[in-house]
Scaffold this active site. Structure first.
Site, mmCIF file in Angstrom:
data_model
loop_
_atom_site.group_PDB
_atom_site.id
_atom_site.type_symbol
_atom_site.label_atom_id
_atom_site.label_comp_id
_atom_site.label_asym_id
_atom_site.label_seq_id
_atom_site.Cartn_x
_atom_site.Cartn_y
_atom_site.Cartn_z
ATOM 1 C CG HIS B 113 -1.999 0.982 1.232
ATOM 2 N ND1 HIS B 113 -3.308 0.694 1.549
ATOM 3 C CD2 HIS B 113 -1.977 2.309 0.947
ATOM 4 C CE1 HIS B 113 -4.041 1.800 1.451
ATOM 5 N NE2 HIS B 113 -3.246 2.787 1.111
ATOM 6 N NE ARG B 126 -3.126 7.740 1.235
ATOM 7 C CZ ARG B 126 -2.740 7.653 2.492
ATOM 8 N NH1 ARG B 126 -1.864 8.485 2.984
ATOM 9 N NH2 ARG B 126 -3.240 6.711 3.280
#
Lengths: 181, 181
Positions: B113, B126
């Site tokens: 991830h 993000r």
């Protein structure tokens, strides 16, 4: 998803306050009782303080530790466990700015938080509520239940943790001792 | 302590909805705009939905990964990053019942991830909001900002994550694409 539980300090409640000791940081207003209100329960408007926290998933415990804790941890509400402690804890920004592996190293490798707690199971039952993400004044509400005969053991447990490296990051801590009324 | 931020879907807001796609689980009501309200900001009574989440501490990232992410992550609000995505995600009870080391192993060792996200930095900014402890319908609100030219890259990023082992634990996910108006 879990809803927050609300601890209410006021004039009524099944837990009567024996004493409140501020370990570090600012205190809480005096209250004679503490009530524990599940999600959606009505809350008296007359309260000295209210603290919210959510039972949540584990942050530092590995599988082996998890299984040992699960096996040894007793349920809350044992008839002989008439003493309780509510200990709200706030940690410093320095703690929260550490990465996960650094926090785990301090928490267990250096401070033996899990190992220490395990030594007092099943005598001292424990439940942890998380509140950092809720915008509350504390990061955790820790709840313990034990028989009156175990009070010295409980004092030893919290004294051991307060001497640990992890506790250098604790900025506010209040030790509320209670008896079931 | 951090206060929750509120994402409001309704008829007004600086982000206009381009499309809403329900990836898995139940959908959200239709809305034409999304507004982001900081703590204490007034919220319009007329909204299709409201989702709360708190920017919080890191749960899986180690020091090396943290430093690499910090170096490469751009700020939000870049003038050319006029596209955004709000992706609320709910994971299963099976995920949350895993111990910390098991979740980390799936998150990064098996699913990469962090490594995947790093490949798209600094193009795709993000920010992660946590909401599991708040009793909200999702566990996370993920927010991304990028230039329109990076849309294919962003589609590739989310497709890669959705193929990962970690995503087997995702029970509800809604992909809301937005343009700054």
């Amino acid at each position: 998803m879990s809803q927050p539980t609300i601890f209410v300090g006021g004039d009524a409640g099944i837990w009567r306050v024996l004493r409140i000791k501020t370990i570090i940081g600012s205190s809480l207003p005096e209250s004679k009782h503490v009530n524990i209100c599940g999600p959606g329960a009505p809350i008296s408007a007359q309260s000295a303080w209210m603290l919210r926290g959510t039972p949540s998933y584990e942050r530092y415990v590995n599988r082996k530790e998890h299984d040992e804790l699960t096996t040894k941890t007793p349920p809350l509400g044992r008839p002989n466990a008439t003493y309780a402690a509510l200990i709200p804890v706030l940690k410093s920004e320095a703690w929260w700015n550490l990465s996960q592996d650094e926090r785990r190293a301090i928490f267990e490798d250096h401070s033996e938080h899990i190992k220490t707690g395990l030594r007092y199971l099943p005598a001292i039952a424990r439940k942890l509520y998380h509140c950092r993400d809720l915008g509350e004044p504390f990061d955790f509400l820790t709840w313990f239940e034990f028989a009156p005969a175990e009070e010295c053991a409980f004092d030893e447990l919290v004294a051991t943790l307060r001497r640990s490296e992890e506790w250098k990051y604790v900025e506010r801590e209040i030790d509320i001792r209670l008896v079931r009324s």
